[in-house]
Motif scaffolding. Sequence first.
Motif, short mmCIF file in Angstrom:
data_model
loop_
_atom_site.label_atom_id
_atom_site.label_comp_id
_atom_site.label_asym_id
_atom_site.label_seq_id
_atom_site.Cartn_x
_atom_site.Cartn_y
_atom_site.Cartn_z
N VAL C 7 0.83 -1.21 0.00
CA VAL C 7 0.00 0.00 0.00
C VAL C 7 0.86 1.26 0.00
N LYS C 8 0.35 2.27 -0.66
CA LYS C 8 1.06 3.54 -0.75
C LYS C 8 0.09 4.67 -0.42
N GLY C 61 3.48 -0.97 3.95
CA GLY C 61 3.69 0.35 3.38
C GLY C 61 5.13 0.78 3.58
N ALA C 62 5.46 1.93 3.01
CA ALA C 62 6.83 2.41 3.15
C ALA C 62 6.81 3.91 3.33
N GLY C 63 7.77 4.42 4.11
CA GLY C 63 7.90 5.86 4.27
C GLY C 63 6.70 6.45 4.96
N ALA C 68 -1.89 4.82 5.51
CA ALA C 68 -2.35 3.87 4.49
C ALA C 68 -2.39 2.46 5.06
N VAL C 69 -1.38 2.12 5.85
CA VAL C 69 -1.35 0.80 6.47
C VAL C 69 -2.51 0.67 7.45
N ASP C 84 9.91 1.96 7.88
CA ASP C 84 9.93 3.27 8.51
C ASP C 84 11.37 3.77 8.51
N ASP C 85 11.69 4.49 7.45
CA ASP C 85 13.08 4.89 7.29
C ASP C 85 13.10 6.18 6.48
#
Lengths: 319, 382, 253
Positions: C7-8, C61-63, C68-69, C84-85
């Motif tokens: 997911v984004k 998800g990312a970032g 969204a998550v 998470d970075d």
Amino acid sequence: MAIWVICEEHGDGLRRTTQELAAQARRVAEDGEPVVALAVGACVGRAGWLDGRVHRVVKVAGGGLVPFSADPWVAAVAAVLAEAEPRLVLWGEGTRAREVMPRVAARLGWPAVANALALEAADGGARVLRPVLGGKAYQWVSLGGAPALVAFRPNSFDPEVAADLDTRVEERSAEPCEDRVRVLERTAGDGGRVPLTEAQVVVAGGRGLKDAANLALLEDLADALGGAVGVSRAVVDAGWADHAIQVGKSGKTVSPALYVVAGVSGAVHHTMGMDTAKVVVAINTDPNAPIFKYADYGVVGDALQVLPALAAAVRALGT
Amino acid sequence: MDFRLSEEQQFFRQAVADTVDRLIMPRVEQIDTEDAIPQDLWKEFAGLGYLGLRYPEDLGGMAADPVTCMIFYEEVTRASVGFAQAVIMNMLMGTHFLYRFGSPAIRERCLLPALRGEKIATICFTEDQSGSDLAATRTLARKVDGGWVLNGTKNWITNGPTADFATVLATTGPDKGMKGLNFFLVERGADGFRSGQVLHKLGARGPVTGELVFEDVFVPDEHLLGEEEGKGVVYLGEILDEVRCMTGAMALGIARTAFADGLEYARKREAFGRPIGEFQLVRAKFAEMATDLEAARLLVYYAAWMIGEGLGPRKEAAMAKMFATEACLNVVDEVTRIYGGNGFATEYGPQRYFRDARFLLYGGGTHEVLKNFIGRELVKGR
Amino acid sequence: MDIAVLVKEVPDLEARVQVVQDGGALDVENKRVLNFFDEIAVAAALQLKEAGGGGRVYAVGAGSGLEAVRRAIAMGADAGFLVDDPAVDGADPLTVARALAAVVRAEGFDLVLAGRQATDDEAGLVGPMVAELLGVPCVVGVTAAEPADGGLVVGREVDGASERLSVPVPAVLTAEKGWVEPRVPQVMGLMKAMKAEIGRRTLADLGVEPVPPLAAAGYHGPRSRPAVRMVEGEPAEAAGELVRILRDEARVL
């Protein structure tokens, strides 16, 4: 270093987008930098147009490449590119670019850019233009000197290019590759018409057409202009037309030379799918409809009357 | 001191806002024009489970803290005051006394279906001769064997004609003043209970508002909602802060939409060759409106936070209701001016915000009453 | 069947976008939503879970994709993870794909779903990249899928044709509009999402070395078309004049 173009077939020849990419590659190539066309599978026997227009054609034949299927294509394309060390690899947006390009990028560890609109030579490499946030802005991306894969929307470039080269053709065969996805059934596509995303002319309509039966007016004008038909989301939601011809956020993105749009108000959901069209003609009963902000020419009037009048006027032109 | 919403509250706001945008926003004009709550929308929205927001989880609720509740009220009202009014009636005033004092049978029969949206609730205070002055309530509850008999007419009842049950304020003795007031549950179908005239409103259209008439309506003893007789006003006092904050949150909702529309309009509408948002006097309006809104927001959420902390924000809640409503009235007025002639046209939103905002003046205390109350608290040193 | 959904979080299409700093940067209004096609992917995963008799659906998800998550969990997903970075926002799609693939590989999967593309860049790169990194097949633009013989039968529309494909699992599918109509979450789902512990991983945790992203070389606003030119007259008259203009002036006929 070289610029490579991934070919796709259409009918007995090559897809127009392939021709556009080859022509643009010639324009942006550095001095002495060759343009190489990669013709895989069904393109092998349809690559005649390339003769004289690119420096080299690499033809790859082999099991599983015809009809198109992602696994063998990824393997074949990645194998050739891995040893070629191109500076740029150009693809035409569409199902193949969507299925193959990212996987080749991941396999080779090269950067990829999709949905690009322009390619220019720039200091220290090339730069490409792409829309961001539904065309509310455009971003130039520097590709640098390392290999990069870029997919361009159809109708981004002029396909005219002189056939003045001495083209060298190489023939290879692909390593056998297991295809993990099996086609159970495939209905024939809409063979006659130009695909919506590639059409030079698109005639689109929205809820202003009032009834599903009136979509025939779009068809008729599209026939007169030799173009394709598109619709807005509202038309698809109302069940009048298939999602396959929807233009906009949740549908297709088109960049034709001429976009005629009737009975569409002009919400961003629609305009983000057509804002790169070269010339836009809007027809709407509401003179304040936002669609006129995206149009070059406007007619205030009922689509049900203006569309047939336009079709008649176009046909009169031809006679 | 931390003025931020928690990560969870932020997520909740975003989720509610999204739901409101998808479900309610497209129906806003319909609700206003037809002056009715579309039944499909009511069902779909109630089906999401929000109506139990402030009640415990064993009732299907969310046991949400007051700040989270205010977020919800604000977001729903951002779309439609009328729809919000209907929703909040089932969530708060129309069900609160059943939750607090209802027998298991009453909870089963009325409260739970109301929290699922299957039954429509309402509360009845106002009469022809009494509004803010509750002690003037005439509706009489007479003790009889095994229960009470109610007589009287209630007016300005939100959901009145459509309600399946009503919490009715009645006096057990006109001479007892405030100490005679009690809440009674009356259910649709009770003999002598009927709907009277329907009221036509300037704004906050959607829920049907009108009279309820009680003619010798018998209710059993357990329908007196309270641990002991004569405490109605005390119980009401215990929820008044929440009601006032809620009204303030609704004001924020209307004002935010009006403000956002005004800003958008000022960016696009051109006069003398440039967007009107570039004119200093128009900018000044935005600066003032935004400042008012920010102050209102701080007051409403501060008072809500105090409720959650058990700090009993009597005057702060009254201030929040009053200030937020006045700020809202000012915003909707200014936005109609920014829209120029279009602010007067029914095709545009501002006239609706203008009409809707005035509804907030009356519920939860008129500002004259509230000022009196706040002043009294201050003078008494509370 | 365990299903991972990528997911984004993207800016809402209604968010205001301005080119600032002389084309050096974009200023985007902070109004963010779960990507339209990812929402379909989440709904499809939940439907497949039901059809396949259980398993786990988790979102990755990312970032700046935390909301969204959570949104995916509110819709019904069982768990959520976030790369998470700080290095992830604005990272190359390949970096993102490597990180997502690493999470999915560690959590286990029979199927990975993603949206056909994100509405912010319309690129559709990450889903198929993840497939390649996981060494599984990928089908893009899916509008139907059901379990069959230990794998899936997948439907999609391609260039005017419709296809039915037999896809073994594990695989990656990207979701197209028309697969499942996502519903707004129930309040119970929101409660679950608000309380859910999101598994956070850094690139270092995942052993992913970010690749340098391609450099942004400037922004510009939409091509501003000259003000629309209105063609007046009754339909026949206007049509005739329009065709003349399109042929003689715009030269597109």
